[in-house]
Write a protein that holds these residues in place. Sequence first.
Motif, PDB file in Angstrom:
ATOM      1  N   CYS A 146       0.830  -1.204   0.000  1.00  0.00           N
ATOM      2  CA  CYS A 146       0.000   0.000   0.000  1.00  0.00           C
ATOM      3  C   CYS A 146       0.863   1.252   0.000  1.00  0.00           C
TER       4      CYS A 146
ATOM      5  N   MET B 102      -5.608  -0.547  -1.292  1.00  0.00           N
ATOM      6  CA  MET B 102      -6.087   0.237  -0.157  1.00  0.00           C
ATOM      7  C   MET B 102      -4.981   1.162   0.349  1.00  0.00           C
TER       8      MET B 102
ATOM      9  N   ASN C 136      -3.267   4.483   6.757  1.00  0.00           N
ATOM     10  CA  ASN C 136      -3.508   5.677   7.558  1.00  0.00           C
ATOM     11  C   ASN C 136      -2.236   6.521   7.631  1.00  0.00           C
TER      12      ASN C 136
ATOM     13  N   LYS D 157      -2.739   9.816   8.986  1.00  0.00           N
ATOM     14  CA  LYS D 157      -3.220  10.940   9.796  1.00  0.00           C
ATOM     15  C   LYS D 157      -3.238  10.665  11.294  1.00  0.00           C
TER      16      LYS D 157
ATOM     17  N   TYR E 285      -7.967   7.892  13.241  1.00  0.00           N
ATOM     18  CA  TYR E 285      -8.522   7.383  11.994  1.00  0.00           C
ATOM     19  C   TYR E 285      -8.330   5.868  11.924  1.00  0.00           C
TER      20      TYR E 285
ATOM     21  N   ASP F  36      -7.641   2.791   4.519  1.00  0.00           N
ATOM     22  CA  ASP F  36      -8.762   3.371   3.782  1.00  0.00           C
ATOM     23  C   ASP F  36      -9.067   2.474   2.584  1.00  0.00           C
TER      24      ASP F  36
ATOM     25  N   SER G 212     -11.474   2.564   0.576  1.00  0.00           N
ATOM     26  CA  SER G 212     -12.197   3.196  -0.526  1.00  0.00           C
ATOM     27  C   SER G 212     -11.299   3.514  -1.713  1.00  0.00           C
ATOM     28  N   ARG G 213      -9.987   3.504  -1.525  1.00  0.00           N
ATOM     29  CA  ARG G 213      -9.096   3.759  -2.655  1.00  0.00           C
ATOM     30  C   ARG G 213      -9.243   2.682  -3.729  1.00  0.00           C
TER      31      ARG G 213
ATOM     32  N   MET H 184     -20.091   3.586   4.240  1.00  0.00           N
ATOM     33  CA  MET H 184     -19.264   2.927   3.238  1.00  0.00           C
ATOM     34  C   MET H 184     -19.894   1.643   2.711  1.00  0.00           C
TER      35      MET H 184
ATOM     36  N   GLN I 144     -18.512  -2.289   4.567  1.00  0.00           N
ATOM     37  CA  GLN I 144     -17.132  -2.268   4.097  1.00  0.00           C
ATOM     38  C   GLN I 144     -16.229  -3.140   4.960  1.00  0.00           C
TER      39      GLN I 144
END
Length: 237
Positions: free
Chosen positions: A5, A32, A35, A37, A41, A45, A47-48, A81, A170
């Motif tokens: 990733c 994907m 993180n 940040k 969080y 992620d 959603s990529r 999601m 998700q």
Amino acid sequence: LHAQCLQRLQSPRMDLCHVPATREKGWYLALMAPNVKGPNYAWLDPSRLYCHPQGLQDCVADLLQPFQGDAIDMVAGIDAMGFILGAAAAATLQKGFLAIRKAGHLCVQTVAQPYTDYSGREKVMEVRTDTISPGEPVGCSPFGGLRVWARGTHPQPLPPPGLRILLVDQWVETGGTMRAAIKLVEQLGGVVAAPLCVPTGVAAICMENSEGGKWIQERYKCSQCVPRHLQPHFDQH
């Protein structure tokens, strides 16, 4: 997987045309994003991967593969999601899509269910009451939809089963969100694991082997995209 990733993120943008020569189950998980940040969080992620056309198609196909041949009347996705994968699954199956919303957004009559999400926050979800209702007999019994009684008595019709719902989100981490969605569907007369007919069930990119995740997997037919050999990595993030 985490290293893959990070390597992909070094590129200024995703190569939407790149597809591996061998598309094994879960190849798209490397799309994907990790993180960057901090601890407030989620660690990844997912959603990529939805941005990649072949990645999204293969992800949905893998989620639905265990349910091939199963009777599914509707797909339900969990806010927010779960809407993406749920709607994609519904379109693939040519079925309707039911949105299970966070409380306070629907202007119609609803029923609500409190729950604790993966971060430990107390929340409430709700679903409309004018969609899920007991359905018509679907002839899934080998006896043509009739209950067989003792010799010398007359067969009686089986009670109509509820709508068979495939629940999609998700990710299932602690299982609190999905269990609340299951309660809502079953409360309204839908069937997540139909005892009378072909069972439907629960689908997510990943179902972690947490206490809540195991509870769901022990009771419902489940599907996820994470290959078995990668499961420990996702459980120990």
